[in-house]
Design an enzyme around this catalytic site. Structure first.
Site, PDB file in Angstrom:
ATOM      1  N   ALA A 112       3.369  -3.654   3.147  1.00  0.00           N
ATOM      2  CA  ALA A 112       2.871  -2.710   4.145  1.00  0.00           C
ATOM      3  C   ALA A 112       3.726  -1.463   4.085  1.00  0.00           C
ATOM      4  O   ALA A 112       4.790  -1.459   3.457  1.00  0.00           O
ATOM      5  CB  ALA A 112       2.955  -3.313   5.543  1.00  0.00           C
ATOM      6  N   LYS A 113       3.293  -0.421   4.722  1.00  0.00           N
ATOM      7  CA  LYS A 113       4.129   0.769   4.887  1.00  0.00           C
ATOM      8  C   LYS A 113       3.597   1.558   6.056  1.00  0.00           C
ATOM      9  O   LYS A 113       2.391   1.496   6.369  1.00  0.00           O
ATOM     10  CB  LYS A 113       4.080   1.641   3.632  1.00  0.00           C
ATOM     11  N   GLY A 114       4.471   2.296   6.708  1.00  0.00           N
ATOM     12  CA  GLY A 114       4.042   3.137   7.813  1.00  0.00           C
ATOM     13  C   GLY A 114       4.746   4.470   7.746  1.00  0.00           C
ATOM     14  O   GLY A 114       5.744   4.628   7.033  1.00  0.00           O
TER      15      GLY A 114
END
Ligand code: GLU
Length: 425
Positions: A112-114
């Site tokens: 994931a990444k944000g």
């Protein structure tokens, strides 16, 4: 399977680079069509609009993203970056790289990444706290120890993780330390997490040196970037006996063939908060990019993406490229690196020390039992050395470069579990 999607004008699009590498590896593996289609896309993406009241009383709306790339091998894992130039494409690329990174080092997470479009250097502590809390509140159903576990990245740190943990815990009505990693040690963080990415880089450089029968003292190292990753890598490499001849931060770079006194540089930059190019202990000043092209044996870009491109790859003088940053090399530059015979330790292997110790932190939080730093470092060394050997073996067995080998190894691992689980289609 469609043909690779990279076109020359896409060189600086990190998502196009990530896709191109995925395509090459997927082809070599002969992935079956359905599996290929499934793995090519993220699981889900969200844009959140974050209203907060600035210190001057004005209401401002910031834009944030979170991308879940894969949940196949476990909960999603990946950092959150605060930077003015964050884009959804970038976050999407980085989320997919987290999937492959976790698989390369064989930890039970997906990627994931944000990110939030903001300039943390221009916001007060209170404003940063409000942005972080509102972003977390908007994503409350997305996060969770068994769903998605954020961590620090560019522009975020232990304090930001503490706010995320607290906001999540307030909503969940129970203290949930395992919802985030890279926290302060006093509230469920792990020993060794802060310098884990830098330590991982040292470990893989040692492995590469051993492979070529060289000693640490023989190697000149250039480190671009003096943030969480670059400063730890430079200091640990210096302490281990490498000669750090080039350094750079956002203000510019310095090169000195005699080598730098790293504790003095650290004191100047991290404790006195002075620009690195003004360091009084010697060195020729130059731009942060120019430092990449100076004479050295190991080049360690640990700043931002797209530093090594098809335009400048011919200027690299190093024989080992160890990627501390995510995506410091464009996919177009890969061929140039191969043509020059540079031994590349690709980002998804080289900088995986951070997420590996994040995994250890998550395990410790869930167990409620904390390890000594020596144990964390020993286990990190074991994971990094083993993963390095696996990538190099894979590269030799399949006659591909290390980057494609790392992608193939990772994609193969995810595909294997995907086939076991089956696609709920
Ligand atoms: N942001 C780091 C990375 O890109 C760490 C991610 C994590 O620990 O989850 O690998």
């Amino acid at each position: 399977m469609p043909t690779p999607t990279l076109s020359p004008h896409d060189e600086m699009n990190v998502y196009a680079s990530a896709e191109a590498r995925f395509e090459i590896a997927a082809r070599k593996l002969g992935l079956e069509d359905g599996v290929y289609r499934f793995m090519r896309y993220p699981n889900k993406e969200i844009t959140v609009y974050i209203p907060i009241t600035l210190d001057n009383g004005r209401l401002e709306v910031f834009i944030g993203y979170r991308v879940h790339h894969s949940l196949v091998r476990g909960p999603c894992k990946g950092g959150i970056r605060f930077a003015p130039n964050v884009t959804l494409d970038e976050i999407r690329a980085l989320a997919s790289e987290m999937t492959w990174k976790c698989a390369v080092v064989n930890i039970p997470f997906g990627g994931a990444k944000g990110g939030i479009i903001c300039d943390p250097g221009k916001l007060s502590r209170g404003e940063l706290e409000r942005i972080t809390r509102r972003y977390t509140a908007e994503l409350i159903e997305w996060f969770g120890p068994e769903r998605d576990v954020p961590a620090p990245d560019l522009g975020t740190n232990e304090q930001v993780m503490a706010w995320i943990m607290d906001t999540y815990s307030m909503h969940a009505r129970r203290t949930t330390t395992a919802v985030v990693t890279g926290k302060p040690i006093e509230m469920g963080g792990s020993q060794g997490r802060h310098s884990a990415t830098g330590r991982g880089l040292l470990i893989v450089c040692d492995k590469a040196m051993a492979k070529f029968g060289k000693r640490r003292g023989d190697a000149r190292v250039i480190v671009q970037g003096f943030g969480n990753v670059g400063s730890a890598a430079a200091s640990l490499m210096h302490a281990a006996g490498y000669k750090v001849v080039g350094i750079a931060d956002i203000h510019g770079g310095l090169y000195d063939e005699k080598g730098f006194d790293l504790p003095a540089v650290e004191n100047w930059v991290l404790r006195q908060h002075k620009p690195l190019p003004d360091f009084p202990g010697g060195g020729t000043p130059m731009s942060a990019q120019e430092v990449l092209f100076q004479p050295c044996d190991i080049l360690l870009p640990a700043a931002i993406e797209n530093q090594i491109t098809s335009e400048n790859v011919h200027r690299i003088q190093a024989s080992i490229l160890c990627e501390g940053a995510n995506g410091p090399t464009t996919a177009y530059a890969d061929e140039g690196l191969d043509a020059k015979g540079i031994f590349v330790i690709p980002d998804i292997l080289a900088n995986a020390g951070g997420v590996t110790v994040s995994y250890f932190e998550w395990v410790q939080d869930r167990e409620g039992f904390f390890w000594r730093e020596s144990m964390v470092n020993e286990r990190l060394k074991d994971v990094m050395e083993h993963s390095f050997d696996e990538v190099v073996r894979y590269s030799e067995a399949h006659a591909v470069n290390n980057r494609i080998a790392a992608y193939m190894l990772a994609i193969d691992r995810v595909a294997f579990v995907l086939k076991l689980r089956g696609i709920y289609a």
